[in-house]
Design an enzyme around this catalytic site. Sequence first.
Site, PDB file in Angstrom:
ATOM      1  N   LYS A 115       1.549  52.784  58.074  1.00  0.00           N
ATOM      2  CA  LYS A 115       0.919  53.714  59.014  1.00  0.00           C
ATOM      3  C   LYS A 115       0.141  52.988  60.110  1.00  0.00           C
ATOM      4  CE  LYS A 115       0.804  57.787  56.119  1.00  0.00           C
ATOM      5  NZ  LYS A 115       0.003  58.755  55.359  1.00  0.00           N
ATOM      6  N   LYS A 196      11.491  58.008  54.002  1.00  0.00           N
ATOM      7  CA  LYS A 196      11.152  59.223  53.268  1.00  0.00           C
ATOM      8  C   LYS A 196      10.761  60.335  54.225  1.00  0.00           C
ATOM      9  CE  LYS A 196       6.253  59.382  52.198  1.00  0.00           C
ATOM     10  NZ  LYS A 196       5.980  60.797  52.379  1.00  0.00           N
ATOM     11  N   LYS A 199       5.361  64.577  56.299  1.00  0.00           N
ATOM     12  CA  LYS A 199       4.865  65.659  57.147  1.00  0.00           C
ATOM     13  C   LYS A 199       4.222  65.141  58.427  1.00  0.00           C
ATOM     14  CE  LYS A 199       1.303  66.721  53.934  1.00  0.00           C
ATOM     15  NZ  LYS A 199       0.471  65.515  53.834  1.00  0.00           N
TER      16      LYS A 199
HETATM   17  P1  ATP Z   1       1.819  61.762  55.360  1.00  0.00           P
HETATM   18  O1  ATP Z   1       2.955  61.376  56.270  1.00  0.00           O
HETATM   19  O2  ATP Z   1       0.635  62.313  56.088  1.00  0.00           O
HETATM   20  O3  ATP Z   1       1.453  60.669  54.397  1.00  0.00           O
HETATM   21  P2  ATP Z   1       3.303  63.011  53.277  1.00  0.00           P
HETATM   22  O4  ATP Z   1       4.436  63.944  53.568  1.00  0.00           O
HETATM   23  O5  ATP Z   1       3.631  61.643  52.811  1.00  0.00           O
HETATM   24  O6  ATP Z   1       2.376  63.005  54.547  1.00  0.00           O
HETATM   25  P3  ATP Z   1       1.086  63.216  51.448  1.00  0.00           P
HETATM   26  O7  ATP Z   1      -0.020  64.157  51.751  1.00  0.00           O
HETATM   27  O8  ATP Z   1       0.894  61.762  51.698  1.00  0.00           O
HETATM   28  O9  ATP Z   1       2.386  63.746  52.232  1.00  0.00           O
HETATM   29  O10 ATP Z   1       1.517  63.434  49.950  1.00  0.00           O
HETATM   30  C1  ATP Z   1       1.403  64.670  49.272  1.00  0.00           C
HETATM   31  C2  ATP Z   1       2.207  64.581  48.010  1.00  0.00           C
HETATM   32  O11 ATP Z   1       3.586  64.723  48.320  1.00  0.00           O
HETATM   33  C3  ATP Z   1       2.046  63.256  47.272  1.00  0.00           C
HETATM   34  O12 ATP Z   1       2.076  63.491  45.889  1.00  0.00           O
HETATM   35  C4  ATP Z   1       3.272  62.508  47.695  1.00  0.00           C
HETATM   36  O13 ATP Z   1       3.633  61.531  46.744  1.00  0.00           O
HETATM   37  C5  ATP Z   1       4.306  63.616  47.792  1.00  0.00           C
HETATM   38  N1  ATP Z   1       5.367  63.294  48.722  1.00  0.00           N
HETATM   39  C6  ATP Z   1       5.202  62.994  50.029  1.00  0.00           C
HETATM   40  N2  ATP Z   1       6.388  62.781  50.600  1.00  0.00           N
HETATM   41  C7  ATP Z   1       7.326  62.937  49.638  1.00  0.00           C
HETATM   42  C8  ATP Z   1       8.746  62.836  49.612  1.00  0.00           C
HETATM   43  N3  ATP Z   1       9.431  62.556  50.707  1.00  0.00           N
HETATM   44  N4  ATP Z   1       9.378  63.064  48.435  1.00  0.00           N
HETATM   45  C9  ATP Z   1       8.687  63.369  47.314  1.00  0.00           C
HETATM   46  N5  ATP Z   1       7.339  63.470  47.270  1.00  0.00           N
HETATM   47  C10 ATP Z   1       6.668  63.267  48.409  1.00  0.00           C
HETATM   48 MG    MG Z   2       2.066  60.198  52.408  1.00  0.00          MG
END
Ligand code: ATP
Ligand code: MG
Length: 327
Positions: A115, A196, A199
């Site tokens: 990041k 991956k 969001k």
């Molecule tokens: P950011 O990009 O802000 O990190 P993110 O989509 O990675 O957003 P997080 O808030 O970091 O979301 O994670 C929330 C939960 O969703 C965590 O348990 C994380 O492991 C899970 N998660 C995030 N992305 C994925 C994915 N692509 N597949 C499965 N689990 C995910």
């Molecule tokens: Mg994340």
Amino acid sequence: MARVLSLFTPSGRPTLGNLLGALRPSAQRLTAGAARTDHVYGIADLHALTTPHDPALLNERALELAGLAVAAGIDPERCVFFRQSAVAAHTELSYLLESTAHYGEMQRMIQFKEKSARQEVVRLSLLTYPALMAADILLYQATDVPVGADQSQHLELARDLAERFNRAYGPVFTPPRAVVPKTAARVMDLADPSRKMSKSVDSPGTIHLLDPVDVVRRKVMRAVTDSGSEVTYDPVGKPGVSNLLVILSACTDTPVEALSYSSYGALKRDTADAVIALLEPLQDRYAGIAADRAGLEKVLREGAEQARTLAAPTLAAAKSAIGLTAA
Ligand code: ATP
Ligand code: MG
């Protein structure tokens, strides 16, 4: 005693990855007969301050995520459900854990490297937030933390900090363990299956939980597939097809081995149907929840009250152990 904890960050619009990797596995743990305090779930709004954010939007995103979590089955009657920023003990304990953590180990966190590389100005909180995340978990003596695979390293750190603190100052914390789902621990971006789904990353390959169903279908049908035409599960050789198989498997609760397809087109159609079958009722439930914003805010306020009560003894024990108050 087992206590499950998972917090969700309102850093963007929640995705199918968040649902399959974290929200749904957390909801599925809320079985009848468990005590309310066996499950601690919440909205980690402080973690949304680690990257550039819009103050007006943050509040909206936090409430949206809370509503979506409830719509995904996180029933606030069956767990402690709250907003992290409403419970001051999180930031208080975080500082004690920053004073337990080492600069080098924070810099080695993969999420920090990834990041920070994407930003011109890197907020200091992006480096230190794993200490806050450790505080989120250790405050409640959580034993099990359902997360996607990308959070395993932060969970390891929380364990290390708990053990280091306990060794140095006395037994205060329970070292937690990550519980990573068997399928869909890492849902990949449909347009670029080498990374991956996230969001906080804008991509045509991200399915948002509130995308209209025709948009969901279009995104799945346009998913990048691999050369050849055989449908086989091979995450290295065929990442696009394998990702679709994983999504279909998770949405239908069918093992990947039980899925058999002779064309990419048929696989995409069934995957689109399965995702829509999961999202449509979730969106309906969300609409009902969002219509009663005051009700949702009240639920979160009551949850924060419970969280404060639950967190207080551990924070007091940690402060006392580290030398800040008389025992
Ligand atoms: P950011 O990009 O802000 O990190 P993110 O989509 O990675 O957003 P997080 O808030 O970091 O979301 O994670 C929330 C939960 O969703 C965590 O348990 C994380 O492991 C899970 N998660 C995030 N992305 C994925 C994915 N692509 N597949 C499965 N689990 C995910
Ligand atoms: Mg994340």
